[in-house]
Write a protein that holds these residues in place. Structure first.
Motif, PDB file in Angstrom:
ATOM      1  N   SER A   1      13.860  28.976  51.272  1.00 27.40           N
ATOM      2  CA  SER A   1      13.442  29.201  52.659  1.00 27.40           C
ATOM      3  C   SER A   1      14.635  29.542  53.543  1.00 27.40           C
ATOM      4  O   SER A   1      14.535  30.366  54.455  1.00 27.40           O
ATOM      5  CB  SER A   1      12.714  27.968  53.199  1.00 27.40           C
ATOM      6  N   LYS A   2      15.785  28.901  53.297  1.00 25.89           N
ATOM      7  CA  LYS A   2      16.956  29.177  54.123  1.00 25.89           C
ATOM      8  C   LYS A   2      17.452  30.607  53.910  1.00 25.89           C
ATOM      9  O   LYS A   2      17.823  31.299  54.863  1.00 25.89           O
ATOM     10  CB  LYS A   2      18.077  28.181  53.810  1.00 25.89           C
ATOM     11  N   VAL A   3      17.476  31.042  52.644  1.00 22.31           N
ATOM     12  CA  VAL A   3      17.903  32.416  52.374  1.00 22.31           C
ATOM     13  C   VAL A   3      16.901  33.410  52.975  1.00 22.31           C
ATOM     14  O   VAL A   3      17.282  34.455  53.504  1.00 22.31           O
ATOM     15  CB  VAL A   3      18.063  32.631  50.857  1.00 22.31           C
ATOM     16  N   ALA A   4      15.634  33.058  52.916  1.00 24.11           N
ATOM     17  CA  ALA A   4      14.605  33.941  53.496  1.00 24.11           C
ATOM     18  C   ALA A   4      14.823  34.092  54.999  1.00 24.11           C
ATOM     19  O   ALA A   4      14.549  35.165  55.562  1.00 24.11           O
ATOM     20  CB  ALA A   4      13.212  33.383  53.209  1.00 24.11           C
ATOM     21  N   GLU A   5      15.291  33.050  55.652  1.00 23.79           N
ATOM     22  CA  GLU A   5      15.589  33.156  57.092  1.00 23.79           C
ATOM     23  C   GLU A   5      16.684  34.189  57.337  1.00 23.79           C
ATOM     24  O   GLU A   5      16.642  34.960  58.295  1.00 23.79           O
ATOM     25  CB  GLU A   5      16.015  31.792  57.634  1.00 23.79           C
ATOM     26  N   GLY A   6      17.705  34.169  56.469  1.00 22.51           N
ATOM     27  CA  GLY A   6      18.772  35.167  56.592  1.00 22.51           C
ATOM     28  C   GLY A   6      18.250  36.574  56.377  1.00 22.51           C
ATOM     29  O   GLY A   6      18.674  37.521  57.055  1.00 22.51           O
ATOM     30  N   GLU A   7      17.296  36.712  55.449  1.00 21.06           N
ATOM     31  CA  GLU A   7      16.744  38.040  55.155  1.00 21.06           C
ATOM     32  C   GLU A   7      15.989  38.632  56.336  1.00 21.06           C
ATOM     33  O   GLU A   7      15.817  39.840  56.428  1.00 21.06           O
ATOM     34  CB  GLU A   7      15.822  37.942  53.941  1.00 21.06           C
ATOM     35  N   GLU A   8      15.512  37.768  57.250  1.00 24.02           N
ATOM     36  CA  GLU A   8      14.770  38.281  58.408  1.00 24.02           C
ATOM     37  C   GLU A   8      15.627  39.215  59.254  1.00 24.02           C
ATOM     38  O   GLU A   8      15.135  40.094  59.936  1.00 24.02           O
ATOM     39  CB  GLU A   8      14.268  37.112  59.267  1.00 24.02           C
ATOM     40  N   MET A   9      16.946  38.972  59.265  1.00 24.64           N
ATOM     41  CA  MET A   9      17.852  39.808  60.045  1.00 24.64           C
ATOM     42  C   MET A   9      18.538  40.853  59.154  1.00 24.64           C
ATOM     43  O   MET A   9      19.581  41.380  59.499  1.00 24.64           O
ATOM     44  CB  MET A   9      18.915  38.934  60.735  1.00 24.64           C
ATOM     45  N   GLY A  10      17.967  41.095  58.009  1.00 26.43           N
ATOM     46  CA  GLY A  10      18.491  42.151  57.145  1.00 26.43           C
ATOM     47  C   GLY A  10      18.951  41.635  55.800  1.00 26.43           C
ATOM     48  O   GLY A  10      19.517  40.546  55.696  1.00 26.43           O
ATOM     49  N   LYS A  11      18.683  42.446  54.760  1.00 27.39           N
ATOM     50  CA  LYS A  11      19.116  42.116  53.402  1.00 27.39           C
ATOM     51  C   LYS A  11      19.537  43.413  52.722  1.00 27.39           C
ATOM     52  O   LYS A  11      18.930  44.464  52.925  1.00 27.39           O
ATOM     53  CB  LYS A  11      17.958  41.459  52.643  1.00 27.39           C
ATOM     54  N   ARG A  12      20.601  43.338  51.924  1.00 34.48           N
ATOM     55  CA  ARG A  12      21.054  44.497  51.171  1.00 34.48           C
ATOM     56  C   ARG A  12      21.222  44.100  49.705  1.00 34.48           C
ATOM     57  O   ARG A  12      21.716  43.008  49.413  1.00 34.48           O
ATOM     58  CB  ARG A  12      22.383  45.026  51.715  1.00 34.48           C
ATOM     59  N   VAL A  13      20.814  44.997  48.814  1.00 40.13           N
ATOM     60  CA  VAL A  13      20.939  44.747  47.381  1.00 40.13           C
ATOM     61  C   VAL A  13      21.602  45.961  46.742  1.00 40.13           C
ATOM     62  O   VAL A  13      21.331  47.100  47.111  1.00 40.13           O
ATOM     63  CB  VAL A  13      19.549  44.507  46.733  1.00 40.13           C
ATOM     64  N   GLY A  14      22.513  45.704  45.774  1.00 41.72           N
ATOM     65  CA  GLY A  14      23.167  46.807  45.059  1.00 41.72           C
ATOM     66  C   GLY A  14      24.686  46.701  45.147  1.00 41.72           C
ATOM     67  O   GLY A  14      25.236  45.783  45.747  1.00 41.72           O
ATOM     68  N   GLU A  15      25.365  47.666  44.568  1.00 41.87           N
ATOM     69  CA  GLU A  15      26.830  47.640  44.523  1.00 41.87           C
ATOM     70  C   GLU A  15      27.463  47.780  45.903  1.00 41.87           C
ATOM     71  O   GLU A  15      28.588  47.365  46.131  1.00 41.87           O
ATOM     72  CB  GLU A  15      27.336  48.767  43.614  1.00 41.87           C
TER      73      GLU A  15
END
Length: 696
Positions: free
Chosen positions: A224-238
């Motif tokens: 849940s805590k990481v999901a909160e961070g994802e609300e303001m943006g998430k990036r995946v990849g190199e």
């Protein structure tokens, strides 16, 4: 960088070795003082997910009340053993609306919620709907929500709280299933210590209990805590790189609810060029650093206290007006927090557990009046009531001290100072130095205050921030404190200038402000001695203060040992002038109709006291007046008078450049001369022994 320090504080706790129970107590608010009233009314909604979807609700108190003599609720002591299984975060901002993400379905209840739910099942459904949408670990069909709402409404309608009991509580939905985070067990089942908790007796299956798996709950909470961070943006990849550790692969925005300093409810630190959901483009953290940030921020909150009100008043007091310092309003709160960070991160399990143990001890000792003998008490030099355990008081650690104001709960932070890389040994030496100076100033206390040293002054002189604030003013306090904690020079000239302005103001009303003048003189002597010893024993850079021993000069003047006496500096000249005028004033007082020499002859019509006025209207008139008033034979300090006048002529230009040094030392000499000779009986001034009420 502050965020880096918070992450470094949290990492050792994250890297293993702790039971889930300890982790949940650290990363949630369940153990916070502000959270305990939520545990007075915990509504447990049992939902059997194995068969039929039956629902029943009960409510419990996880803790016990204490009552006063009249039977009214006084306090509540929570039982964290069970409560740790329902980790929750106290809402920031509007508490009535859903906020952030929920690891498990445990939702805080406020009085408005109680009022609405007692009246209508719809209000319960509305409450649950908004929160379930933010709970990834649980999905309920509409029909089940209606069943829950009916049970909760009926249960709350029968609730009978104590008179004046705070209407705060918690709703916990228990989706009981074999492999879930809570499950059924027989009544004789013993939960695994630190990893499992018995929540309650089952209502649907009498004779069985509901057991919570803390390890699974911890994993859900982190999700849940990481999901909160994802609300303001998430990036995946190199291309996704952690700002702190450089790890690639996956990052989330630091602007989230991980720390209330980085919430988006306060717009000041946010870029207006980047949409809120794209804030990951500004500062981003990998999941591990993000978790460490969450951990560290909770620890930092526990290491933060408000400074004492009396100290805050000192900090905000005007520096150049003695009168204005007497009338102080209620200033805003200042918070202070201390991070204790190791120089080098360690992978050693034993070392990491020792660090964790000591940080927990540091938190547990907050506010205790009896400290461990080997601890380093930080309140004297920082104003923050914390004591370092012996192992953390070594120079393999560094202290990072923060001061801020505002409303942290709402993310409204006004940062006032960050003081980094402080050696514990420097903090220890400063504490010792402060104690030494105050202890050795006892004879000044006796001479100035006649053994009745006001108690409120004691706490002032045991606080380095208070002393620095009065010496340098609010605007330069934090810079001065940082200099002291890094062994850099302290500016004596500013201290003298501010002291001179206050003394000049008090000098105009010396009849009624003599006690205040003595306080100023005492501060002048103490702080000057502190600067001198600081420069000699702690300071590592060149610069600082002139060396001077006031006791030596005072003793020679007191004993009238004028042979080969030399007044080598402007300050010695001012001290001798003040001492001589004070002694002559006593003669004048006792050989006139109790008239005041300084008031009537030197400071007539409330004029400003200057070195030139002291010489012309004070010193130069002494011989002639003593003849006119027939006490010339009692005036036996002509040799000192001649020395002072001659030295003044010699140093006239230097005195003009150093007027503040002359004035401050003048009042020191004036106040410390107490009159021991024949005909020098001390006159009693109005207000001489009257401290200002607001200072008490």
């Amino acid at each position: 960088m502050l965020i880096d320090s918070i992450v470094r504080l949290g990492k050792p706790f994250l890297q293993g070795g702790l039971d889930p129970e300890e982790i949940l107590l650290q990363i949630s608010d369940v153990a916070a003082v502000e959270a305990r009233n939520f545990l007075t009314k915990v509504v447990l909604v049992e939902m059997d997910r194995n068969a039929g979807g039956e629902v029943m609700a009960q409510w419990v108190r996880w803790g016990r009340f204490s009552f006063d003599a009249k039977g009214k609720v006084e306090d509540f002591t929570p039982n964290l053993k069970a409560a740790v299984a329902v980790p929750f975060i106290i809402p920031r901002g509007n508490p009535l609306v859903p906020q952030g993400r929920y690891g498990i379905p445990a939702y805080p209840l406020y009085e408005k919620h109680f009022e609405g739910m007692v009246k209508s099942e719809t209000e319960v459904e509305k409450f649950l709907k908004g929160r379930l949408e933010r709970t990834s670990s649980l999905t309920l069909e509409k029909g089940t929500v209606k069943k829950v709402a009916k049970e909760v409404k009926n249960l709350l309608s029968k609730l009978e709280p104590y008179p004046k009991e705070k209407m705060l509580g918690l709703i916990v939905l228990l989706p009981v299933e074999e492999k879930g985070w809570c499950r059924y067990e027989g009544s004789d089942y013993l939960p695994v210590e630190g990893r499992e908790v018995t929540l309650c007796q089952s209502l649907l299956h009498p004779g069985r209990i509901i057991v919570a798996d803390l390890e699974k709950i911890t994993a859900l909470f982190w999700e849940s805590k990481v999901a909160e961070g994802e609300e303001m943006g998430k990036r995946v990849g190199e291309e996704a790189v952690c700002t702190l550790c450089g790890k690639r692969g996956e990052v989330v925005s630091v602007y989230s609810k991980a720390w209330n300093w980085f919430t988006t409810t306060w717009s000041a630190p946010l870029s207006i060029q980047v949409p809120e959901e794209e804030l990951v483009e500004t500062i981003a953290l990998c999941p591990q650093c993000y978790q460490a940030l969450t951990y560290g921020s909770n620890l930092f909150d526990q290491l933060t206290t408000t400074l004492p009100t009396w100290l805050t008043k000192e900090i905000f007091a005007p520096v150049e007006s003695a009168t204005a310092r007497e009338f102080r309003g209620q200033p805003e709160k200042i918070y202070g927090g201390i991070l204790v960070l190791p120089i080098l991160d360690t992978d050693d399990l034993e070392g990491r557990l020792a660090y964790i143990r000591n940080i927990k001890e540091l938190i547990a000792d907050r506010g205790r009046t009896e400290k461990g003998k080997a601890s380093l008490h930080l309140s004297a030099i920082t104003g923050i009531d914390l004591s370092l355990p012996e192992e953390l008081a070594r120079d393999q650690y560094r202290l990072e001290i923060l001061y801020f104001s505002g409303e942290p709960g709402r993310g409204d932070i006004h940062l006032r100072a960050i003081i980094e890389d402080v050696l514990p040994s420097t903090a220890d030496r400063l504490t010792e130095l402060l104690d030494e100076v105050v202890l050795e100033a006892y004879d000044w206390q006796e001479r100035l205050f006649g053994g009745q040293f006001p108690e409120y002054l004691g706490r002032f002189y045991s606080s380095l921030p208070a002393l620095l604030s009065k010496a340098f003013g609010t605007t330069r306090l934090w810079t001065a404190l940082s200099s002291a904690l890094h062994r850099r020079p302290l500016d004596r000239k500013s201290f003298i200038r501010h002291a001179a302005r206050r003394m000049e103001e008090l000098g105009k009303e010396i009849d009624t402000k003599l006690f205040r003048m003595k306080e100023e003189v005492y501060f002048f002597l103490i702080f000057d001695e502190l600067l001198k010893r600081y420069a000699l024993t702690i300071q590592i850079e060149e610069g600082g203060v002139e060396m001077k021993d006031w006791r030596t000069l005072w003793k020679r003047l007191e004993e009238r040992k004028y042979d080969d006496l030399l007044l080598t500096s402007v300050e010695e000249l001012g001290f001798a002038a003040g001492f001589l005028i004070s002694r002559y004033s006593r003669l004048y007082y006792n050989n006139t109709d109790k008239r005041e020499y300084l008031r009537d002859r030197v400071l007539s019509f409330g004029s400003r006291l200057t070195p030139d006025k002291i010489v012309k209207d004070g010193l130069a008139q002494m011989v002639e007046l003593s003849y006119k008033l027939n006490f010339d034979k009692k005036f036996i300090d002509r040799e000192l008078l001649g020395l002072v006048l001659a030295t003044y002529q010699e140093k006239k230009e230097e005195v003009a450049r150093k007027k503040d040094e002359f004035i401050t030392s003048f009042w020191a000499g004036y106040s410390l001369q107490t009159g021991q000779g024949q005909g020098e009986k001390k006159p009693q001034h109005e207000g001489e022994n009257a401290p200002v009420a607001s200072e008490k």
